[in-house]
Design a protein around this motif. Structure first.
Motif, PDB file in Angstrom:
ATOM      1  N   ALA A 157       0.816  -1.221   0.000  1.00  0.00           N
ATOM      2  CA  ALA A 157       0.000   0.000   0.000  1.00  0.00           C
ATOM      3  C   ALA A 157       0.845   1.265   0.000  1.00  0.00           C
ATOM      4  O   ALA A 157       0.313   2.374   0.165  1.00  0.00           O
ATOM      5  N   MET A 158       2.124   1.142  -0.199  1.00  0.00           N
ATOM      6  CA  MET A 158       3.033   2.284  -0.128  1.00  0.00           C
ATOM      7  C   MET A 158       2.847   3.216  -1.322  1.00  0.00           C
ATOM      8  O   MET A 158       2.818   2.774  -2.467  1.00  0.00           O
ATOM      9  N   PRO A 159       2.727   4.528  -1.082  1.00  0.00           N
ATOM     10  CA  PRO A 159       2.687   5.476  -2.195  1.00  0.00           C
ATOM     11  C   PRO A 159       4.097   5.906  -2.588  1.00  0.00           C
ATOM     12  O   PRO A 159       5.079   5.595  -1.910  1.00  0.00           O
ATOM     13  N   SER A 160       4.210   6.636  -3.666  1.00  0.00           N
ATOM     14  CA  SER A 160       5.445   7.339  -3.949  1.00  0.00           C
ATOM     15  C   SER A 160       5.617   8.454  -2.918  1.00  0.00           C
ATOM     16  O   SER A 160       4.635   8.987  -2.401  1.00  0.00           O
ATOM     17  N   LEU A 161       6.864   8.794  -2.631  1.00  0.00           N
ATOM     18  CA  LEU A 161       7.125   9.760  -1.561  1.00  0.00           C
ATOM     19  C   LEU A 161       8.220  10.736  -1.976  1.00  0.00           C
ATOM     20  O   LEU A 161       9.260  10.339  -2.499  1.00  0.00           O
ATOM     21  N   ILE A 162       7.960  12.017  -1.742  1.00  0.00           N
ATOM     22  CA  ILE A 162       8.965  13.069  -1.860  1.00  0.00           C
ATOM     23  C   ILE A 162       8.952  13.827  -0.539  1.00  0.00           C
ATOM     24  O   ILE A 162       7.890  14.226  -0.069  1.00  0.00           O
ATOM     25  N   TRP A 163      10.115  14.008   0.061  1.00  0.00           N
ATOM     26  CA  TRP A 163      10.137  14.771   1.311  1.00  0.00           C
ATOM     27  C   TRP A 163      11.210  15.846   1.260  1.00  0.00           C
ATOM     28  O   TRP A 163      12.232  15.702   0.589  1.00  0.00           O
ATOM     29  N   LEU A 164      10.941  16.930   1.965  1.00  0.00           N
ATOM     30  CA  LEU A 164      11.855  18.057   1.998  1.00  0.00           C
ATOM     31  C   LEU A 164      12.706  17.975   3.246  1.00  0.00           C
ATOM     32  O   LEU A 164      12.203  17.970   4.368  1.00  0.00           O
ATOM     33  N   GLU A 165      14.010  17.911   3.046  1.00  0.00           N
ATOM     34  CA  GLU A 165      14.947  17.915   4.158  1.00  0.00           C
ATOM     35  C   GLU A 165      15.166  19.346   4.657  1.00  0.00           C
ATOM     36  O   GLU A 165      14.961  20.311   3.912  1.00  0.00           O
ATOM     37  N   PRO A 166      15.609  19.510   5.912  1.00  0.00           N
ATOM     38  CA  PRO A 166      15.883  20.866   6.419  1.00  0.00           C
ATOM     39  C   PRO A 166      16.896  21.638   5.591  1.00  0.00           C
ATOM     40  O   PRO A 166      16.860  22.874   5.552  1.00  0.00           O
ATOM     41  N   ASP A 167      17.808  20.925   4.904  1.00  0.00           N
ATOM     42  CA  ASP A 167      18.813  21.614   4.090  1.00  0.00           C
ATOM     43  C   ASP A 167      18.296  21.982   2.702  1.00  0.00           C
ATOM     44  O   ASP A 167      19.036  22.522   1.876  1.00  0.00           O
ATOM     45  N   GLY A 168      17.026  21.710   2.423  1.00  0.00           N
ATOM     46  CA  GLY A 168      16.429  22.073   1.139  1.00  0.00           C
ATOM     47  C   GLY A 168      16.443  20.975   0.107  1.00  0.00           C
ATOM     48  O   GLY A 168      15.811  21.106  -0.947  1.00  0.00           O
ATOM     49  N   ASN A 169      17.155  19.881   0.344  1.00  0.00           N
ATOM     50  CA  ASN A 169      17.136  18.767  -0.602  1.00  0.00           C
ATOM     51  C   ASN A 169      15.793  18.056  -0.544  1.00  0.00           C
ATOM     52  O   ASN A 169      15.127  18.036   0.500  1.00  0.00           O
ATOM     53  N   ASP A 170      15.399  17.470  -1.679  1.00  0.00           N
ATOM     54  CA  ASP A 170      14.091  16.815  -1.742  1.00  0.00           C
ATOM     55  C   ASP A 170      14.225  15.414  -2.341  1.00  0.00           C
ATOM     56  O   ASP A 170      13.863  15.185  -3.494  1.00  0.00           O
ATOM     57  N   PRO A 171      14.754  14.468  -1.571  1.00  0.00           N
ATOM     58  CA  PRO A 171      14.878  13.095  -2.071  1.00  0.00           C
ATOM     59  C   PRO A 171      13.514  12.466  -2.333  1.00  0.00           C
ATOM     60  O   PRO A 171      12.494  12.920  -1.803  1.00  0.00           O
ATOM     61  N   TYR A 172      13.517  11.425  -3.151  1.00  0.00           N
ATOM     62  CA  TYR A 172      12.264  10.771  -3.514  1.00  0.00           C
ATOM     63  C   TYR A 172      12.427   9.264  -3.444  1.00  0.00           C
ATOM     64  O   TYR A 172      13.525   8.727  -3.580  1.00  0.00           O
ATOM     65  N   LEU A 173      11.291   8.609  -3.246  1.00  0.00           N
ATOM     66  CA  LEU A 173      11.274   7.159  -3.066  1.00  0.00           C
ATOM     67  C   LEU A 173      10.050   6.588  -3.759  1.00  0.00           C
ATOM     68  O   LEU A 173       8.939   7.109  -3.596  1.00  0.00           O
ATOM     69  N   LEU A 174      10.255   5.536  -4.536  1.00  0.00           N
ATOM     70  CA  LEU A 174       9.145   4.874  -5.217  1.00  0.00           C
ATOM     71  C   LEU A 174       8.789   3.579  -4.516  1.00  0.00           C
ATOM     72  O   LEU A 174       9.642   2.945  -3.890  1.00  0.00           O
ATOM     73  N   PRO A 175       7.533   3.156  -4.603  1.00  0.00           N
ATOM     74  CA  PRO A 175       7.089   1.913  -3.954  1.00  0.00           C
ATOM     75  C   PRO A 175       7.643   0.691  -4.665  1.00  0.00           C
ATOM     76  O   PRO A 175       8.326   0.810  -5.696  1.00  0.00           O
ATOM     77  N   PRO A 176       7.385  -0.495  -4.153  1.00  0.00           N
ATOM     78  CA  PRO A 176       7.920  -1.703  -4.790  1.00  0.00           C
ATOM     79  C   PRO A 176       7.489  -1.828  -6.248  1.00  0.00           C
ATOM     80  O   PRO A 176       6.303  -1.732  -6.571  1.00  0.00           O
ATOM     81  N   ILE A 177       8.478  -2.020  -7.116  1.00  0.00           N
ATOM     82  CA  ILE A 177       8.251  -2.142  -8.554  1.00  0.00           C
ATOM     83  C   ILE A 177       9.045  -3.346  -9.062  1.00  0.00           C
ATOM     84  O   ILE A 177      10.216  -3.508  -8.705  1.00  0.00           O
ATOM     85  N   ARG A 178       8.420  -4.155  -9.897  1.00  0.00           N
ATOM     86  CA  ARG A 178       9.124  -5.289 -10.491  1.00  0.00           C
ATOM     87  C   ARG A 178       9.894  -4.820 -11.724  1.00  0.00           C
ATOM     88  O   ARG A 178       9.331  -4.165 -12.607  1.00  0.00           O
TER      89      ARG A 178
END
Length: 381
Positions: free
Chosen positions: A238-259
């Motif tokens: 049930a995991m969505p895609s995720l983008i989060w903002l770090e305090p230093d301004g970087n915005d890493p991203y993460l995708l859910p399980p993909i085959r």
């Protein structure tokens, strides 16, 4: 009138589809993905992957508008091509509630009336127990039209539809072009072809083709793929895609399980903060052939584990890609002359809205103007 679209990646393939379906005579020129990247002597592209985040929400109005237009056409592209590339798993964008990034995101949401859930505190924790967020986080959860796309399959879909509509597909590498009294002579590794108009959509390789280079900056980027066993992938179903903002301004991203094509299931993490500039086409080739930065991959994997306590990873490896930026932080969508146009510069955001960027490029190739919103630079980061 023959229109040559140079570059068979995400923007070029989309432009060819729009032109061909509009009844125009089109040549789409660009080589397919190389089978042996380490030994490949030619050009590369960054869509050689199975996952890119898609969402309408973006703190920059240009990217939000272009994304909304593209997402609205996903299902029709799937239906016309018979290929599924869109996975509506939802996307979460999160950061400190008082940060400028989140405030701008909320402004765009309100301006465009984009539906999403606003999640904080215990409600956020309960909704996504596999993520750990800092106190004071506001998360905007977009469910409609958001999730991830398969960029490889989207390019295949665009090319399939373009070919069905009569486009000529040439798997050649363009080396340059010259103006003639009646049109353009396009030089490829397989010979020469003639066209009346050309749209260059060759990403980081565009300046290899253009008579006068554009002010593009091409960065080397690394992503990490974290392999999950079937049980762990099921836990995160049930995991969505995720983008989060770090305090230093970087915005890493993460995708859910993909085959992936190797049959294994991966979480993909990006957000490389090591800005290595690739100064010419040889640099770009060398970077793709080299396979990515292992140290950056370890850094990204550590960020995933910090964000997802208890994550069970079987193996991991890195992959290279590039991002092409313009000074304005929006694509270079321009007429460079009476016969030549460009649509380049995804600025790290182009995959999800590539269909609209291709459509705008097609408009330029037809001698038409762009809407005002497509000429307005994004806000500074």
């Amino acid at each position: 009138m023959v229109i040559a679209v140079i570059g068979a990646g995400m923007i070029g393939a989309a432009a060819a589809r729009h032109l061909a379906q509009g009844g125009h005579q089109v040549m789409l020129i660009g080589p397919p993905e190389p089978q042996d990247k380490a030994a490949h002597p030619g050009v590369f592209a960054s869509h050689y992957d199975e996952g890119r985040i898609t969402r309408a929400l973006d703190p920059w109005p240009f990217w939000s508008r272009a994304s909304q237009a593209s997402i609205a056409r996903y299902h029709q592209i799937e239906a016309d091509s018979g290929l599924r590339f869109f996975h509506e798993t939802g996307t979460v964008m999160a950061g400190a509630e008082d940060s400028p990034y989140i405030r701008r995101l909320c402004e765009v949401r309100d301006q465009d009336n984009l539906p999403c859930d606003m999640l904080r505190g215990p409600v956020l924790t309960a909704r996504f127990p596999f993520f750990r967020f800092d106190p004071g986080t506001l998360a905007l959860h977009e469910t409609q039209g958001a999730g991830h796309i398969n960029p490889r399959t989207l390019v295949r879909a665009q090319i399939r539809i373009a070919a069905q509509a009569g486009a000529r597909i040439l798997p050649d590498t363009v080396l340059g072009l010259d103006e003639t009294p009646t049109g353009l002579r396009i030089r490829t590794d397989q010979g020469e072809v003639l066209a009346n108009q050309a749209l260059v959509a060759a990403g980081g390789f565009a300046n290899m083709i253009l008579p006068d280079p554009l002010p593009l900056t091409v960065y080397a980027r690394t992503v990490v793929l974290l392999e999950l066993d079937p049980q762990e992938a099921g836990r995160l179903a049930a995991m969505p895609s995720l983008i989060w903002l770090e305090p230093d301004g970087n915005d890493p991203y993460l995708l859910p399980p993909i085959r992936y094509p190797d049959g294994r299931i991966y979480l993909k993490m990006g957000g490389d903060t090591v800005d290595v500039i690739l100064r010419d086409t040889q640099d770009i080739r060398d970077w793709f052939r080299g396979g990515g930065n292992v140290a950056v991959g370890r850094m990204l994997a550590d960020q995933v584990r910090a964000r997802m306590p208890g994550l069970r990873v079987a193996t991991s490896h890195v992959q290279p890609c590039v991002t092409t930026f313009t000074p304005q932080n929006i694509p270079a969508l321009e007429r460079l002359g009476p016969r030549l146009s460009v649509a380049v510069g995804g600025c790290g955001r182009g995959a999800k809205c590539s269909d609209e960027l291709g459509r705008l490029g097609a408009e330029l190739a037809l001698g038409r103007g762009l809407p005002d919103w497509a000429q307005q630079a994004a806000l500074p980061s």
